[in-house]
Design an enzyme around this catalytic site. Structure first.
Site, short mmCIF file in Angstrom:
data_model
loop_
_atom_site.label_atom_id
_atom_site.label_comp_id
_atom_site.label_asym_id
_atom_site.label_seq_id
_atom_site.Cartn_x
_atom_site.Cartn_y
_atom_site.Cartn_z
N GLY A 181 -27.22 3.50 -59.92
CA GLY A 181 -25.89 4.03 -59.09
C GLY A 181 -26.22 4.91 -57.90
O GLY A 181 -25.33 5.28 -57.13
N GLY A 183 -27.82 4.27 -55.35
CA GLY A 183 -28.33 3.50 -53.92
C GLY A 183 -27.27 3.80 -52.56
O GLY A 183 -26.01 3.86 -52.95
N CYS A 186 -24.65 0.91 -52.74
CA CYS A 186 -24.18 0.80 -54.18
C CYS A 186 -22.76 1.43 -54.39
O CYS A 186 -22.47 2.43 -54.08
CB CYS A 186 -25.26 1.48 -55.03
SG CYS A 186 -24.68 1.66 -56.63
P1 5GP Z 1 -31.41 3.10 -51.12
O1 5GP Z 1 -32.82 3.48 -50.72
O2 5GP Z 1 -30.66 2.39 -50.20
O3 5GP Z 1 -30.45 4.48 -51.63
O4 5GP Z 1 -31.01 2.51 -52.74
C1 5GP Z 1 -31.94 1.20 -52.78
C2 5GP Z 1 -31.77 0.54 -53.99
O5 5GP Z 1 -30.33 0.21 -54.31
C3 5GP Z 1 -32.21 -0.66 -54.26
O6 5GP Z 1 -33.48 -0.82 -54.70
C4 5GP Z 1 -31.45 -1.32 -55.61
O7 5GP Z 1 -31.80 -0.94 -56.79
C5 5GP Z 1 -30.02 -0.68 -55.25
N1 5GP Z 1 -28.95 -1.76 -54.71
C6 5GP Z 1 -29.25 -2.52 -53.87
N2 5GP Z 1 -28.12 -3.31 -53.54
C7 5GP Z 1 -27.37 -2.88 -54.69
C8 5GP Z 1 -25.79 -3.36 -55.04
O8 5GP Z 1 -25.29 -4.25 -54.16
N3 5GP Z 1 -25.17 -2.50 -56.02
C9 5GP Z 1 -25.95 -1.67 -56.42
N4 5GP Z 1 -25.39 -1.33 -57.74
N5 5GP Z 1 -27.23 -1.10 -56.32
C10 5GP Z 1 -27.84 -1.91 -55.27
#
Ligand code: 5GP
Length: 345
Positions: A181, A183, A186
């Site tokens: 959660g 991300g 996300c």
């Molecule tokens: P960020 O660095 O952008 O904050 O987070 C990246 C991570 O978000 C990814 O490695 C993956 O674990 C998560 N993530 C990617 N796409 C999605 C999505 O569509 N839904 C959710 N719940 N998490 C995602």
């Protein structure tokens, strides 16, 4: 129903307290780490930052750029065997130390994984990635993958609690991916109410993993270089980035021109955009759990990487850590009610 009352923290809830240091310059700081993995018995040396296995971030172009700096890319699972063949044929020797082949847990995923490893047996890392690492099916898949690939490094996730980190390590994972959660694209917490503040998840999961000789990746939630310092300070062995590596020349996603400015599309792997692209739409029994956004174009990823590495080196000098490895030991977090001064932002 039960309520746990001890407070769980995210990156924005803390800062790192400075400590007396004998380091004269940030150039003295070594960001490389060396790990020996639990099951595969392989060792790895590099800067433990990873590009996420999203199709807008974990691209072959990203891997070519980041591997020059000993930084890792979890390659997304939507490349075909032919695309893998041509990438590996043209890549520099040693690229296998800085890339993972990602897979889901479906039957087509297994076939794809096997065909890539049969053709390229020198590859070393497998990243088994599901949104919910608590499912029994996922644990069974992990065990089978470990049986089939005894000498490969297996990354598995995502989970956020110590007992599940232990179960995954005991079921064959070398490294466990932590984060539900946090991300940037996300929406899991909005759609499902499930999640765990990332800093506490790291502290608790690192403790569980290190007790068994495994490692963890903090996955998601970093928005600025200081967040990586907090993740490493909390005990993360690796930090995975999606949004911070999105929007670059090497990133995937279409480029959009608007009012004379360039943007790159960036979306969650469970977003409607990703599901339309890869599985022909959002199935009617599920909700999309990801956003689609347009990120202002940021140029080459090397510039962003230098900014991140410079920030981390500086953190290490503020607390007297000559090596990234020492950062956790040298970290004291302080609870805060404010972060940066935003008057000009
Ligand atoms: P960020 O660095 O952008 O904050 O987070 C990246 C991570 O978000 C990814 O490695 C993956 O674990 C998560 N993530 C990617 N796409 C999605 C999505 O569509 N839904 C959710 N719940 N998490 C995602």
């Amino acid at each position: 129903m039960r309520i746990e009352y001890d407070i769980k923290l995210g990156f924005k809830d803390v800062m790192i307290r400075p400590k007396r240091s004998t380091l004269k310059s940030r150039s003295q700081v070594d960001l490389n780490r060396e790990f020996k993995f639990l099951h595969s018995n392989l060792t790895w040396k590099g800067i433990p930052i990873m590009a996420a296995n999203m199709d807008t971030v974990g691209t072959f172009n990203m891997a070519s750029a980041l591997s020059k700096h000993n930084v890792f890319t979890a390659i997304h699972k939507h490349y075909s065997l032919e695309e893998w063949n041509s990438f590996l044929n043209t890549s520099e020797k040693g690229i296998e130390d800085y890339i993972a082949v990602s897979t889901g847990t479906g039957s087509q995923d297994i076939q794809r994984l096997q065909s890539i490893f049969t053709k390229h047996p020198f590859l070393k890392f497998i990243c088994i990635d599901v949104a919910n690492g608590y499912s029994e099916h996922f644990v069974d898949f992990l065990k089978k993958t470990r049986d089939q690939f005894p000498d490969k490094v297996i990354i598995a996730g995502n989970v956020v609690t110590g007992e599940m980190v232990e179960e995954l390590l005991l079921s064959g994972a070398d490294i466990v991916k932590v984060g539900i959660g946090p991300g940037s694209v996300c929406t899991t917490r909005v759609k499902t109410a499930v999640g765990y503040p990332q800093l506490s998840a790291i502290i608790e999961c690192a403790d569980a993993a290190h007790g068994l000789g495994g490692q963890i990746i903090s996955d998601g939630g970093c928005t600025i270089p200081g967040d990586l310092a907090k993740a490493f300070g909390a005990g993360a062995d690796f930090v995975m980035l999606g949004g911070m590596f999105a929007g670059h020349t090497e990133s995937g996603g279409i480029t959009i021109e608007k009012n004379g400015k360039s943007y790159k599309q960036f979306y969650g792997m469970s977003s409607a955009t990703a599901m339309n692209k890869h599985v022909g739409g959002v199935a009617d029994y599920r909700a999309s759990e990801g956003k689609t956004v347009e990120v202002p174009f940021k140029g080459d990823v090397e510039n962003t990487l230098q900014d991140i590495l410079g920030g981390l080196r500086s953190t290490c000098t503020y607390v007297g850590a000559e090596k990234l490895k020492e950062l956790t030991k040298r970290t004291t977090f302080i609870r805060v009610a404010e972060q940066e001064n935003q008057i000009y932002s």
